[in-house]
Structure formats: C-alpha cells, structure tokens
Design a protein around this motif. Sequence first.
Motif, PDB file in Angstrom:
ATOM      1  N   VAL A  75      37.279  39.173  15.106  1.00  0.00           N
ATOM      2  CA  VAL A  75      37.964  39.608  13.879  1.00  0.00           C
ATOM      3  C   VAL A  75      37.720  38.621  12.751  1.00  0.00           C
ATOM      4  O   VAL A  75      37.465  39.007  11.605  1.00  0.00           O
ATOM      5  CB  VAL A  75      39.479  39.770  14.134  1.00  0.00           C
ATOM      6  CG1 VAL A  75      40.221  40.019  12.816  1.00  0.00           C
ATOM      7  CG2 VAL A  75      39.726  40.929  15.100  1.00  0.00           C
ATOM      8  N   LYS A  76      37.770  37.325  13.056  1.00  0.00           N
ATOM      9  CA  LYS A  76      37.655  36.306  12.007  1.00  0.00           C
ATOM     10  C   LYS A  76      36.217  36.043  11.575  1.00  0.00           C
ATOM     11  O   LYS A  76      35.941  35.869  10.377  1.00  0.00           O
ATOM     12  CB  LYS A  76      38.297  34.995  12.482  1.00  0.00           C
ATOM     13  CG  LYS A  76      38.213  33.878  11.447  1.00  0.00           C
ATOM     14  CD  LYS A  76      38.977  32.664  11.867  1.00  0.00           C
ATOM     15  CE  LYS A  76      38.770  31.497  10.885  1.00  0.00           C
ATOM     16  NZ  LYS A  76      39.153  31.839   9.508  1.00  0.00           N
ATOM     17  N   LEU A  77      35.282  36.012  12.525  1.00  0.00           N
ATOM     18  CA  LEU A  77      33.942  35.525  12.218  1.00  0.00           C
ATOM     19  C   LEU A  77      32.903  36.630  11.989  1.00  0.00           C
ATOM     20  O   LEU A  77      31.936  36.415  11.262  1.00  0.00           O
ATOM     21  CB  LEU A  77      33.455  34.614  13.356  1.00  0.00           C
ATOM     22  CG  LEU A  77      34.322  33.379  13.644  1.00  0.00           C
ATOM     23  CD1 LEU A  77      33.759  32.613  14.824  1.00  0.00           C
ATOM     24  CD2 LEU A  77      34.418  32.495  12.413  1.00  0.00           C
ATOM     25  N   ALA A  78      33.074  37.769  12.639  1.00  0.00           N
ATOM     26  CA  ALA A  78      32.057  38.821  12.564  1.00  0.00           C
ATOM     27  C   ALA A  78      32.261  39.698  11.324  1.00  0.00           C
ATOM     28  O   ALA A  78      33.279  39.612  10.635  1.00  0.00           O
ATOM     29  CB  ALA A  78      32.086  39.670  13.831  1.00  0.00           C
ATOM     30  N   SER A  79      31.291  40.560  11.072  1.00  0.00           N
ATOM     31  CA  SER A  79      31.377  41.472   9.929  1.00  0.00           C
ATOM     32  C   SER A  79      32.434  42.542  10.179  1.00  0.00           C
ATOM     33  O   SER A  79      32.929  42.713  11.307  1.00  0.00           O
ATOM     34  CB  SER A  79      30.019  42.133   9.687  1.00  0.00           C
ATOM     35  OG  SER A  79      29.648  42.925  10.804  1.00  0.00           O
ATOM     36  N   SER A  80      32.764  43.287   9.130  1.00  0.00           N
ATOM     37  CA  SER A  80      33.854  44.262   9.193  1.00  0.00           C
ATOM     38  C   SER A  80      33.617  45.345  10.235  1.00  0.00           C
ATOM     39  O   SER A  80      34.575  45.906  10.780  1.00  0.00           O
ATOM     40  CB  SER A  80      34.051  44.917   7.816  1.00  0.00           C
ATOM     41  OG  SER A  80      34.398  43.951   6.852  1.00  0.00           O
ATOM     42  N   SER A  81      32.358  45.642  10.525  1.00  0.00           N
ATOM     43  CA  SER A  81      32.069  46.697  11.491  1.00  0.00           C
ATOM     44  C   SER A  81      32.422  46.298  12.924  1.00  0.00           C
ATOM     45  O   SER A  81      32.414  47.139  13.821  1.00  0.00           O
ATOM     46  CB  SER A  81      30.588  47.089  11.417  1.00  0.00           C
ATOM     47  OG  SER A  81      29.752  45.982  11.731  1.00  0.00           O
ATOM     48  N   TRP A  82      32.725  45.003  13.131  1.00  0.00           N
ATOM     49  CA  TRP A  82      33.123  44.517  14.453  1.00  0.00           C
ATOM     50  C   TRP A  82      34.629  44.335  14.572  1.00  0.00           C
ATOM     51  O   TRP A  82      35.139  44.062  15.666  1.00  0.00           O
ATOM     52  CB  TRP A  82      32.447  43.183  14.758  1.00  0.00           C
ATOM     53  CG  TRP A  82      30.972  43.251  14.960  1.00  0.00           C
ATOM     54  CD1 TRP A  82      29.993  42.875  14.081  1.00  0.00           C
ATOM     55  CD2 TRP A  82      30.287  43.737  16.131  1.00  0.00           C
ATOM     56  NE1 TRP A  82      28.755  43.084  14.613  1.00  0.00           N
ATOM     57  CE2 TRP A  82      28.895  43.616  15.875  1.00  0.00           C
ATOM     58  CE3 TRP A  82      30.706  44.245  17.345  1.00  0.00           C
ATOM     59  CZ2 TRP A  82      27.936  43.990  16.802  1.00  0.00           C
ATOM     60  CZ3 TRP A  82      29.752  44.626  18.282  1.00  0.00           C
ATOM     61  CH2 TRP A  82      28.386  44.503  18.006  1.00  0.00           C
ATOM     62  N   THR A  83      35.355  44.449  13.477  1.00  0.00           N
ATOM     63  CA  THR A  83      36.785  44.147  13.462  1.00  0.00           C
ATOM     64  C   THR A  83      37.570  44.963  14.482  1.00  0.00           C
ATOM     65  O   THR A  83      38.404  44.431  15.224  1.00  0.00           O
ATOM     66  CB  THR A  83      37.371  44.379  12.060  1.00  0.00           C
ATOM     67  OG1 THR A  83      36.725  43.514  11.119  1.00  0.00           O
ATOM     68  CG2 THR A  83      38.866  44.103  12.048  1.00  0.00           C
TER      69      THR A  83
END
Length: 278
Positions: A75-83
């Motif tokens: 959630v914190k480090l990846a792009s929005s598509s991984w949230t």
Amino acid sequence: MIFEAKAALGSFLSSVSWISILVTYEDKPLLMSSCLIAVLLMHVTAFVFIAWKRFSIFWRAYFIGCVFVLGTSVVKLASSSWTALGLYLCVVSFFHISEYLATALFNPSTLRLESFLLNHSFAYHFAHFICVVEYLIWRQVFPGIKLYTSVQILGLCLCIFGEYFRKAAMYTAGVGFTHLIQYEKRKEHELVTSGIYSICRHPSYAGWFCWSIGTQILTCNPVCFVGYFFASWKFFDERIYEEEQLLINFFRDEYLKYQSRVPTGVPFVQGYRLRYRS
C-alpha cells in the motif's frame, strides 16, 4: 488473557513492528534507528518468552504478522494499481489473528492451534490463490480496473462490517460458539437469541459471507466475486442445514419458535425446516 493469547498477540505485534521502519526510513534516520532498536528488543523478548515455550503459536502468529506487513508495504510503496492487493493481504491476515484472539477471549476452553483457521481447507487456500492470480491477470491486461477507488472502499467497508458482525457473534455466544459443528449438546450449551442473534440466527456465518464477497469487491475481481458468492453461499447453505438439524434436536420447540421469527442472515438460505406429516 490466557498465555496462548498473549503469545499470539505478542508474536503478531513483533512482526508488525517492522512497519515502524517502513514509516520512518525515508527522511528520519534518527527516528528509524530508535525504531529499529525497539523492534529488535521486541523480537528478543518474543523469542525468549514466547518462541521457546509455544513455538507452534509463535511461528503462526508471526507469519500472519508478516503478511500484514507485506500488505502495508504494498500500500505504501507500490503504485496505485497494487493498493487493493495490499489491503486484501491486510484484511486476510487480520481476520486470521483476530479469530484466534477472539476465541481466546470469549471461549478459551476451545482454543486450539486450529483456531487460527490457517488450515481451514484446501478449497479455502485455493480460493485465495485464485484471487491473487485473477488480480495479477486483470492488472496486466486492464490495469484501470484496479483503480476504482469507490468500489475498493465499498469492499473494504463490507470486510470491516463482516468482521465486526462475526466477532460480535462470538462475543454474544460466548462458550456456545465453536469453530466446529457440535454433534452432542454440552451441559453449558444454551440457545442464544439476544443481541446480534436477535437479528439473524447465524450471525457468524452471515459476517463471514459478507467478509468473503467483500474481499473480491475490494480487489475488483469480477470473476472471483461471482465464484466466491456462489461457493460461499453453497458452503453456508449446507452448513446451516446440517447445523440446524442438530439445534432442533438440542432445543426442540424453543429453537423452532426462534427459527420461525428470525432469518438465517445469509441471503436465500432457509436452513433446515422440520416437516410434519399430515
């Protein structure tokens, strides 16, 4: 709180403490160093007071915590598509640790390693695997589907509501709640019809059903949403049918009256209906 519950909570928190490093690593080196020392101390404490006494509890709770940390990291480090996938990992890990802790708090005599529900069934593990696979496929071929924030919020709310509903059922039932179907009536077993059981007959199943489909709305997995809905419905339909035969046998007219005025809580599930011969 019994030692097993303290061990599980301590192990889980030791694992989750790595999040403090994740939060402070960017531009707060001094604070990160302090957090790192605190994390190491927590781990030493966990190993000394928990791992050597109850290693079977330690590694399970610690593993669940690691999944929670992985979800938080995504959630914190990846792009929005991984949230959504990160939130899914957090939701699932919290469900499993909370099941164990709730059992310890509300019905400690039934507490077992199986109370983590990590070994629920092959179908359960396969469902989680398929969920992740579908997520990865959709993100590859149509990444925009993973950016529907309003849908993800709806799914997360359903997961939270389902979690609350199930834990409220465990709290209200107390010693009457078990993870396994009881084929013999225990002397302390009483029919609970108050609190959340006045809303539906099987709030723990209703909560789990809501949580289950909520995870697929959260992850925006249309195929798994349909699959989870029907698989969960089929499971609870059969489970409630079997369980209510036993409950009618245990409580007779008391349960029949309760059954006649309160729904099961799972959509389109009627439960077992006693049929009288004319």
